[in-house]
Write an enzyme that holds these catalytic residues in place. Sequence first.
Site, PDB file in Angstrom:
ATOM      1  N   GLU A  70      26.797   8.694  25.483  1.00  0.00           N
ATOM      2  CA  GLU A  70      26.207   8.175  24.244  1.00  0.00           C
ATOM      3  C   GLU A  70      27.134   7.129  23.635  1.00  0.00           C
ATOM      4  OE1 GLU A  70      26.083  11.690  21.897  1.00  0.00           O
ATOM      5  OE2 GLU A  70      24.290  12.464  22.878  1.00  0.00           O
ATOM      6  N   CYS A 114      41.465 -20.839 -15.774  1.00  0.00           N
ATOM      7  CA  CYS A 114      41.955 -20.915 -14.397  1.00  0.00           C
ATOM      8  C   CYS A 114      40.977 -21.754 -13.557  1.00  0.00           C
ATOM      9  CB  CYS A 114      42.077 -19.493 -13.848  1.00  0.00           C
ATOM     10  SG  CYS A 114      42.675 -19.437 -12.172  1.00  0.00           S
ATOM     11  N   GLU A 154      25.550  10.794  12.693  1.00  0.00           N
ATOM     12  CA  GLU A 154      26.440   9.826  12.064  1.00  0.00           C
ATOM     13  C   GLU A 154      25.622   9.002  11.066  1.00  0.00           C
ATOM     14  OE1 GLU A 154      29.435  10.245  13.235  1.00  0.00           O
ATOM     15  OE2 GLU A 154      30.631   8.450  12.837  1.00  0.00           O
ATOM     16  N   CYS A 207      47.033 -21.119 -11.834  1.00  0.00           N
ATOM     17  CA  CYS A 207      47.250 -21.419 -13.250  1.00  0.00           C
ATOM     18  C   CYS A 207      48.517 -20.777 -13.804  1.00  0.00           C
ATOM     19  CB  CYS A 207      46.033 -20.984 -14.073  1.00  0.00           C
ATOM     20  SG  CYS A 207      45.834 -19.209 -14.181  1.00  0.00           S
ATOM     21  N   SER A 243      36.648  17.295  16.220  1.00  0.00           N
ATOM     22  CA  SER A 243      36.716  15.880  16.584  1.00  0.00           C
ATOM     23  C   SER A 243      36.819  15.792  18.104  1.00  0.00           C
ATOM     24  CB  SER A 243      37.887  15.211  15.891  1.00  0.00           C
ATOM     25  OG  SER A 243      39.073  15.831  16.303  1.00  0.00           O
ATOM     26  N   LEU A 244      36.905  14.582  18.582  1.00  0.00           N
ATOM     27  CA  LEU A 244      36.927  14.376  20.026  1.00  0.00           C
ATOM     28  C   LEU A 244      38.284  13.857  20.462  1.00  0.00           C
ATOM     29  CD1 LEU A 244      33.519  12.521  20.427  1.00  0.00           C
ATOM     30  CD2 LEU A 244      34.048  14.795  21.299  1.00  0.00           C
ATOM     31  N   LYS A 283      29.762  13.526  27.453  1.00  0.00           N
ATOM     32  CA  LYS A 283      29.598  14.969  27.253  1.00  0.00           C
ATOM     33  C   LYS A 283      29.107  15.612  28.543  1.00  0.00           C
ATOM     34  CE  LYS A 283      28.267  14.179  22.462  1.00  0.00           C
ATOM     35  NZ  LYS A 283      27.210  14.143  21.449  1.00  0.00           N
ATOM     36  N   LYS A 318      29.433   5.749  20.687  1.00  0.00           N
ATOM     37  CA  LYS A 318      30.208   6.377  19.619  1.00  0.00           C
ATOM     38  C   LYS A 318      30.002   5.532  18.368  1.00  0.00           C
ATOM     39  CE  LYS A 318      34.627   8.542  18.632  1.00  0.00           C
ATOM     40  NZ  LYS A 318      34.699   8.183  17.226  1.00  0.00           N
ATOM     41  N   GLU A 375       0.837  -1.205   0.000  1.00  0.00           N
ATOM     42  CA  GLU A 375       0.000   0.000   0.000  1.00  0.00           C
ATOM     43  C   GLU A 375       0.869   1.252   0.000  1.00  0.00           C
ATOM     44  OE1 GLU A 375      -4.118  -0.952   2.229  1.00  0.00           O
ATOM     45  OE2 GLU A 375      -2.316  -1.544   3.307  1.00  0.00           O
ATOM     46  N   ASP A 403      30.170   4.147  14.712  1.00  0.00           N
ATOM     47  CA  ASP A 403      31.294   4.049  13.790  1.00  0.00           C
ATOM     48  C   ASP A 403      30.787   4.197  12.360  1.00  0.00           C
ATOM     49  OD1 ASP A 403      33.852   3.767  12.985  1.00  0.00           O
ATOM     50  OD2 ASP A 403      33.984   1.610  13.337  1.00  0.00           O
ATOM     51  N   CYS A 444      43.554 -12.509 -11.689  1.00  0.00           N
ATOM     52  CA  CYS A 444      44.055 -13.453 -12.673  1.00  0.00           C
ATOM     53  C   CYS A 444      43.157 -13.288 -13.895  1.00  0.00           C
ATOM     54  CB  CYS A 444      43.968 -14.883 -12.155  1.00  0.00           C
ATOM     55  SG  CYS A 444      44.184 -16.081 -13.481  1.00  0.00           S
ATOM     56  N   TYR A 485      22.037   8.133  13.067  1.00  0.00           N
ATOM     57  CA  TYR A 485      21.696   8.533  14.437  1.00  0.00           C
ATOM     58  C   TYR A 485      22.175   9.952  14.628  1.00  0.00           C
ATOM     59  CZ  TYR A 485      20.198   3.981  16.163  1.00  0.00           C
ATOM     60  OH  TYR A 485      19.493   2.829  16.373  1.00  0.00           O
ATOM     61  N   CYS A 511      49.384 -16.131 -11.037  1.00  0.00           N
ATOM     62  CA  CYS A 511      48.262 -16.790 -10.380  1.00  0.00           C
ATOM     63  C   CYS A 511      48.736 -18.092  -9.732  1.00  0.00           C
ATOM     64  CB  CYS A 511      47.150 -17.091 -11.396  1.00  0.00           C
ATOM     65  SG  CYS A 511      45.786 -18.036 -10.698  1.00  0.00           S
ATOM     66  N   LYS A 545      37.489   4.929  23.807  1.00  0.00           N
ATOM     67  CA  LYS A 545      37.492   3.935  22.729  1.00  0.00           C
ATOM     68  C   LYS A 545      37.649   2.541  23.315  1.00  0.00           C
ATOM     69  CE  LYS A 545      38.758   5.574  18.702  1.00  0.00           C
ATOM     70  NZ  LYS A 545      38.709   5.897  17.467  1.00  0.00           N
TER      71      LYS A 545
HETATM   72  S1  IVH Z   1      29.908  14.436  19.309  1.00  0.00           S
HETATM   73  C1  IVH Z   1      32.463  18.289  19.061  1.00  0.00           C
HETATM   74  N1  IVH Z   1      28.699  12.142  19.628  1.00  0.00           N
HETATM   75  O1  IVH Z   1      33.020  10.733  16.440  1.00  0.00           O
HETATM   76  C2  IVH Z   1      32.237  16.843  19.105  1.00  0.00           C
HETATM   77  N2  IVH Z   1      30.383  12.306  17.970  1.00  0.00           N
HETATM   78  O2  IVH Z   1      35.848  12.074  16.912  1.00  0.00           O
HETATM   79  C3  IVH Z   1      31.234  16.405  18.146  1.00  0.00           C
HETATM   80  N3  IVH Z   1      30.721  10.233  16.689  1.00  0.00           N
HETATM   81  O3  IVH Z   1      33.275  13.278  14.069  1.00  0.00           O
HETATM   82  C4  IVH Z   1      31.039  14.964  18.103  1.00  0.00           C
HETATM   83  N4  IVH Z   1      29.187   9.047  17.711  1.00  0.00           N
HETATM   84  O4  IVH Z   1      31.638  11.443  13.605  1.00  0.00           O
HETATM   85  C5  IVH Z   1      29.640  12.831  18.957  1.00  0.00           C
HETATM   86  N5  IVH Z   1      27.522  10.165  20.012  1.00  0.00           N
HETATM   87  C6  IVH Z   1      28.452  10.856  19.328  1.00  0.00           C
HETATM   88  C7  IVH Z   1      29.192  10.265  18.289  1.00  0.00           C
HETATM   89  C8  IVH Z   1      30.168  11.025  17.633  1.00  0.00           C
HETATM   90  C9  IVH Z   1      30.107   9.047  16.766  1.00  0.00           C
HETATM   91  C10 IVH Z   1      31.823  10.553  15.755  1.00  0.00           C
HETATM   92  C11 IVH Z   1      31.606  11.815  14.958  1.00  0.00           C
HETATM   93  C12 IVH Z   1      32.790  12.702  15.238  1.00  0.00           C
HETATM   94  C13 IVH Z   1      33.758  11.740  15.826  1.00  0.00           C
HETATM   95  C14 IVH Z   1      34.564  12.489  16.865  1.00  0.00           C
END
Ligand code: IVH
Length: 668
Positions: A114, A429, A173, A408, A83-84, A287, A116, A36, A118, A423, A223, A405, A311
């Site tokens: 939260e 082969c 992300e 073969c 970045s973090l 955070k 992280k 539908e 990937d 190959c 997300y 290869c 990490k």
């Molecule tokens: S906050 C100013 N929250 O990790 C910081 N980042 O190294 C803004 N990532 O580039 C990032 N999950 O791509 C934040 N729950 C999360 C995340 C997250 C994945 C990634 C994001 C960022 C990288 C930081």
Amino acid sequence: MTKEQAKKRIQELRELLDYYNYMYYQEDTSVISDQEFDKLMAELIELEKAWPEFFDPNSPSQRVGGTITKNFPTVEHEYPMLSLGNTYSVEELREFDNRVRKGLEGESYEYYCELKFDGVAISLKYENGRLVQGVTRGDGTRGDDVTPNVRTIRSLPLVIRKEVPARFEVRGEVLLTKAAFRKINQQRLEAGEELFANPRNTASGTLKMQESAVVARRNLTCYVYGLLGPQLPPTHAEAMKWLKDWGFPVSPTSKLCRSIQDVFDYIAHWDKHRHELEVEIDGIVIKVNSHAQQEKLGYTAKSPRWAIAYKFKAEQACTELLDVTYQVGRTGAITPVAELQPVQLSGTTVKRASLHNANEIKRLDLHEHDYVYVEKGGEIIPKVTGVDLSKRKPGSKPIRFIDKCPECGTPLVRHPGEAQHYCPNEKNCPPQLKGRIEHFIQRQAMDIDSLGEKTIALLFDKGLVRNPADLYDLKMADILALEGFQEQSARNLLEGIVKSKKAPFEAVLFALGIRHVGKTVAEKLARHFRNIDNLMHASKEELMAVYEIGERIAESVIAFFNDPDYRAEVERLRQAGLQFSLQEEEMPVSDVLNGKSFVISGVFARHSRDELKALIKKHGGRVLSGVSGKLDYLLAGENMGPAKRAKAEALGVTIINEEEFEKMIGNS
Ligand code: IVH
């Protein structure tokens, strides 16, 4: 339909589809069936085509893609994408907490934790509740504008029908679920294409593809974890709640933590359970919850002082490299494999690990008998991630990638821009030949279940079968001469082969193993060209005129049929009696009923109901079983139940008789 009516219906359909989408992704409920949903979507697309003045880049129809972007424009971020800082241990995390405490000079504070994710970072700009731009991180200051591709992400709202700030930016992300990733690789396997290494890289590559329709089919998800703009609530937790209420995908896994101990507990929980998630994560983000406190703590040049990433330690082991072997795939792709001194890694014994390709061996600077680190991702085969140089024996030689290869002896080739060696000897082969036959007999293709990998190897080694056509020349005596076969099992095998001659044309086309022609493409080609001769003689332009057939597939089809050996093979298969055209009953006659649905009810003077069904299909229409508001036509005969007629009338379904139907399809 008047212009006003069209406008109204388009509006109605957009709202409905957005609503169903919201319910599906936010509330996990299917309000209507997929069919539908598709039907309403088809109606919307049709109307938008007929009334281009009502085009809207945020219409739900844009989620199926259709734009081609040759070069994504680069744009500057309004707020840089930072970045973090990373930590890998509880001690480092305590140090972070101490810095925060000091920075806040005795104020009390909370952490918001939260996952992280990937994947690939994305910035999403909204104006007046509508998505206006989606940009990748790039170098943090400038990124690529990939808006058409972002619009295909179904879990993201394109239009927010709630009161929201006039302008705001969302950070998140973009990801592929493990399931979506597996599905893509399964399809690539069937089409004889190189497999992708992991969901993250695949998501990243997908977001930068030129054809948004291809992006749409890959099923990216997202997300969100950040809200930016002039109007914000006092805390990050509240900002996340706003986003959730506005229909954004916010992970339910986040947690407000009142102490660093709560943070450690959260980390321990997800370190243990992360493999149960539908997406891959590589750590936890911590955070400071209050926005005022975030301001107070401020930023370093690269990252905020109010947040940090913890990490996870990759599950890793160190063991001796015994040898490097090379596998040859069905398509001739060469994969180097590390043969290892067996070692325990998260509950299993690892003896082999993938080295991917020659670049990877170079990157690792791998030497003979090195001690290597192996890691296991969520579900990806173990891989070698590094070398323990302290254990390298003096004078050990670097690993040299083979140039011939291993099966073969043919010199390997490497296509420009590709990492993989191939190959090129596809016609001689052994693993490539056996692989082609394995592909040919699989369930989705000729479905010869009396044959398996082992028997194919036996037949091949005895020189009885080198290509699919040879299967149909097999005799009882040939099989009885094979190890392990008796009268009955030999008969079964032959019966399975004979039975496969009934497999429909689209299955045969898929079975041929034309590169890039997977099951779906084979179906499309079969339906369009109807028989092998039309397909064989089609030009590149004719091939590319088929919906969703691109240049790469077209070229591959042409190359296959230009090859005299493959043409001869097709002829032998045709002689053997395989189906090389659509069956009469599947043969399309016209597309005058394209997109139209019918219910047949009652008795008819000139056709049986089955005949009518077949006619509808042949002209591109669909036959449904019940009357609903989505139905186009009720084909009514004698003795049709009055209730059905009343229902159809009430729902505004057009009721037609046999004669009117015949007029529609143009024969009287
Ligand atoms: S906050 C100013 N929250 O990790 C910081 N980042 O190294 C803004 N990532 O580039 C990032 N999950 O791509 C934040 N729950 C999360 C995340 C997250 C994945 C990634 C994001 C960022 C990288 C930081």
